[in-house]
Enzyme design. Sequence first.
Site, PDB file in Angstrom:
ATOM      1  N   SER A 192     -15.976  -0.982 -20.153  1.00  0.00           N
ATOM      2  CA  SER A 192     -16.650  -1.163 -18.868  1.00  0.00           C
ATOM      3  C   SER A 192     -18.105  -0.741 -18.986  1.00  0.00           C
ATOM      4  O   SER A 192     -18.449   0.094 -19.844  1.00  0.00           O
ATOM      5  CB  SER A 192     -15.966  -0.306 -17.791  1.00  0.00           C
ATOM      6  OG  SER A 192     -16.731  -0.252 -16.606  1.00  0.00           O
TER       7      SER A 192
ATOM      8  N   TYR B 243     -12.738   7.781 -15.158  1.00  0.00           N
ATOM      9  CA  TYR B 243     -12.599   6.385 -15.567  1.00  0.00           C
ATOM     10  C   TYR B 243     -13.659   6.042 -16.604  1.00  0.00           C
ATOM     11  O   TYR B 243     -13.361   5.441 -17.642  1.00  0.00           O
ATOM     12  CB  TYR B 243     -12.725   5.476 -14.338  1.00  0.00           C
ATOM     13  CG  TYR B 243     -12.728   4.000 -14.650  1.00  0.00           C
ATOM     14  CD1 TYR B 243     -11.540   3.331 -14.941  1.00  0.00           C
ATOM     15  CD2 TYR B 243     -13.915   3.270 -14.656  1.00  0.00           C
ATOM     16  CE1 TYR B 243     -11.536   1.968 -15.226  1.00  0.00           C
ATOM     17  CE2 TYR B 243     -13.929   1.916 -14.933  1.00  0.00           C
ATOM     18  CZ  TYR B 243     -12.727   1.271 -15.222  1.00  0.00           C
ATOM     19  OH  TYR B 243     -12.741  -0.069 -15.508  1.00  0.00           O
TER      20      TYR B 243
END
Length: 254
Positions: free
Chosen positions: A145, A159
């Site tokens: 990401s 995350y």
Amino acid sequence: MQDLKGKTALVTGASTGIGAAVAAALGAQGCKVVVHYNQSEGPAQAVVAQIVQGGGQAVALRADVRDSAAIKACVAATVQAFGSVDILVNNAGSLVQRAPIAEFTDALFDEVLHVNALSALVFCREVVPLMRQQGRGGSIINVTSVAARNGGGPGAYLYAGSKGFISTATRGLAKELVPDRIRVNAVAPGVIATPFQDRFSTAQMLENFKASIPMGRLGTAEECVGAFLYLASDQLSGYVTGQILEVNGGQYMP
């Protein structure tokens, strides 16, 4: 891409969003596709139906990625269905919960790292011996990401950290598996308009994210697909391993 025709692709977290778009695209290229899901059986079956209606082959398989035994069974069922695993797309993951540092718990850390990092390694652990036995190499595509680069949005540092792990592990695995002709790469999506963002980001957060993107808009799942097809294809990316393709509208330019 003729070299994808007939290959088996296991796409995790493929019931919605980027995973669903990638699974459908691989099916359209002639891959036999396993659409992995955990809770969203209906959407997963819809992806299967889309592939089959286009003349392809696909099945939906359920596994909770927090359960290593379930992952092992999912890979075994993939081989039972299609006889091989040539492409693994480690897309399953979740932000789980945004939490300021004062609200962070050990349990949250364990879940975020398990869902996003450990599960991907377990899928690799189960798939790599099969790719070695097949003797024709393979392609593993992890999903990281833009958060791994910029730390993520508010309360998303766990995350972001888990995706940073994936980015680094991708490079390490690429080195280890080079002798087996198994290429390991990753795709790093930016802020993509998917159910993931609907679940974890407010409208104001999305507006703030949009303001940081030079293209001035969020991306779509379909706009991520090309990076996956490129990395899946030996014809297009046979000399590419250990790389991370950024798909983020210019939000981060390494």
